[in-house]
Design a protein around this motif. Structure first.
Motif, PDB file in Angstrom:
ATOM      1  N   UNK A 301      56.019 -54.975  77.734  1.00 44.87           N
ATOM      2  CA  UNK A 301      56.812 -55.922  76.962  1.00 44.87           C
ATOM      3  C   UNK A 301      56.602 -57.318  77.518  1.00 44.87           C
ATOM      4  N   UNK A 302      56.676 -58.290  76.618  1.00 49.45           N
ATOM      5  CA  UNK A 302      56.576 -59.670  77.052  1.00 49.45           C
ATOM      6  C   UNK A 302      57.744 -60.459  76.478  1.00 49.45           C
ATOM      7  N   UNK A 303      58.485 -61.115  77.367  1.00 55.82           N
ATOM      8  CA  UNK A 303      59.578 -62.002  76.965  1.00 55.82           C
ATOM      9  C   UNK A 303      59.119 -63.422  77.273  1.00 55.82           C
ATOM     10  N   UNK A 304      59.195 -64.288  76.291  1.00 55.07           N
ATOM     11  CA  UNK A 304      58.751 -65.669  76.515  1.00 55.07           C
ATOM     12  C   UNK A 304      59.782 -66.653  75.982  1.00 55.07           C
TER      13      UNK A 304
END
Lengths: 362, 362
Positions: A301-304
């Motif tokens: 997962x990528x949170x930006x």
């Protein structure tokens, strides 16, 4: 910035909506809905002016007074209804402000001012020397507890919104890696460092994130990045007439801590070009967390979170003003002491009620 | 999903760290640091399994029991130490769980379950029917107040982290415009809608944000966007043998509410291809706010929050688990009633102390 002693404010002055109001949280709680949160600003530079503009955008607030170290008569502000006073007068406003916003610098102003004024006012500051935050917190907490006030420190975007996003993302993805990139934006500290070089008349330094590094993080590659791999630096320099440009460029590029660890580009430009093309104070950046979930950590997962800001001080001021609202509300509920963005329920920042927020934004 | 009545749990069962523990918040507060937050899961589908995985990543928590409507003996879970029980047994676990996480659906499960269990347990749900949140909140709040428990509703990423980011961004930039884009990701609701068409054996539907619309928002152009301009839809369909593919495609593309308002692409694939290429449940999206500050609104700012998720249920579960920690802490401090992500101080989500957070993340 330390100006002459200023004219005294008429001690009879009361903000236009303060007439007949008693003070303190109990009285505040009894106020009708038309009563606004009375804001004071201490320090009228870029940040102070940004706070003034932000207050104007929030209908539940009013700017009541600006305190300055300069001669008040020499300080022109934008808000007609607000008063300009010398900083020495601030304490006399103890009962006429709901929140005093401290707009000084982190190096020498805030370490002294925030504890000092947290005894008298609910305060918000933007103290941004990350390493010294625990110490600053302790001193401000003692003062605010003693004064029965709420102080919110280190408010803005970094520290501030970036910190919040780091924290939320770390709580959600305990197994992962954090990345923060800054820019493209003007670093005041680096611009100042260039200006101190002999032969430099003026300068502007931009911090620029390296696109390929950002792309690698976004692709979930979890790269290990050195300082040089994350950011480059670009300087626009106005040289004094006859100055040795080669020497200036060399001094910039080899300056320890500021530039030596980075790939730096130097452009010499005219004073007119600097004024025309580099008058704004843009900034921004990216906070990312790349993590994995699943029994075998099989899912990534990528949170930006990212900001692109035309005006660093105005955006910082906009964040500060929402936390001024929160400080005021916390105090009306009886809270006291030092808080950070981590401690404050998000709803306290909004002028909307809980029911409105649930109906419109959840 | 409603299974046969299950075997009874041995009523003498106690979680392995619960031995000798008294219950309730006071006792909880007295626990030593090795005591973990005891989690129960109600409903063991994709979300329940995600919660199980997320609990394992958080050292201060342990999964104690999973409650199912199926026959417990038929439900295999991953956590050796946890018990599988029939949902009818849940109430008996009142004093053996710190938080019960409700993993049912928003259509029929949660409107009933959350108020029911909020009388007995601290609960967290992921109720996501945005329009009915106020009503759900009211019912759950009454129940949780009556039971002296904390209930956190509508936790996940939308509602959840997206809501939080909308709220923060609106508070900071009162003058601006909001945009939410979803995808690229699997919409369970749209996939189900396709599956209900005659001649469709299986299907997967992806919601895809329109890149040019996103680019326009990022460029600060503040576009007015229709539904069709924001998202496209892509369907991968396994048709029954001999089914009329043209009719299926037509039925999909003209389905009101689900597809008629969008540009939709339909691909017919084999069952094997569906299994091979579309087994995951990815999702994600973007929350943006574009706003202006300054006395004459001369400066523009863009706040963007985005998620790129390999597994929608596992990420949702990871958010839920952090709010389970918060629910537990709030209760140990004496709070009760219904909360949303707007009401909870960020620090309550983290296993770190306030001092640790200030030193490491501010």
């Amino acid at each position: 910035m330390i100006g002459a002693s200023g004219e005294r404010c008429p001690s009879s002055y009361m903000g236009h909506t303060s007439l007949g109001r008693k003070d303190g949280p109990a009285a505040a709680g009894e106020r009708g809905v038309i009563m606004k949160i009375r804001i004071g600003i201490l320090g009228y530079g870029n940040l102070g002016r940004g706070v003034e503009c932000a207050v104007r955008q929030n209908q539940d607030m009013e700017l009541v007074a600006v305190f300055t170290r300069r001669h008040p008569a020499d300080v022109k502000i934008l808000t007609e209804e607000a008063k300009v006073c010398h900083v020495d007068e601030a304490a006399q406003w103890k009962d006429r402000l709901d929140v005093l916003i401290l707009c000084g610098g982190s190096a020498t102003d805030l370490p002294v001012q925030t504890p000092e004024y947290a005894r008298l006012f609910n305060v918000v500051d933007s103290f941004d020397t990350h390493a010294r935050i625990p110490e600053h917190f302790a001193g401000v907490d003692r003062a605010a507890q003693a004064g029965g006030k709420v102080a919110v420190i280190s408010v803005g975007w970094d520290p501030g919104m970036f910190s919040l996003n780091r924290m939320y993302a770390n709580a959600i993805l305990p197994e992962g890696k954090d990345y923060t990139f800054w820019g493209r934006g003007v670093s005041q500290g680096h611009s100042d460092a260039v200006r101190r070089i002999e032969g430099v008349k003026d300068a502007r330094q931009y911090t620029i994130p390296v696109e390929s590094a950002l792309a690698s993080v976004r692709a979930g590659e979890n790269p290990e990045l050195t300082v040089r791999q994350k950011h480059t630096r670009e300087c626009f320099v106005v040289a004094e007439e006859g100055a040795d440009r080669e020497r200036i460029e060399e001094e910039i590029k080899t300056m320890p801590n500021y530039f030596a660890e980075y790939d730096t580009t130097v452009h010499f430009i005219s004073e007119e070009e600097l004024r025309r093309d580099h008058a704004r104070i843009p900034h921004g950046g990216f906070v990312l967390r790349s993590g994995a979930t699943g029994w075998e950590k099989e899912n990534r997962h990528l949170i930006e979170y990212s900001l692109k800001l035309d005006s660093n001080p105005e955006f910082t001021a906009s964040v500060i003003v929402t936390y001024a609202r929160a400080a005021y509300r916390l105090r009306t509920e009886g809270a006291s002491g030092c808080k950070t963005v981590f401690d404050i329920p998000p709803a306290y920042l909004s002028a909307k009620s809980g029911a409105e927020l649930r109906a419109s934004m959840l």
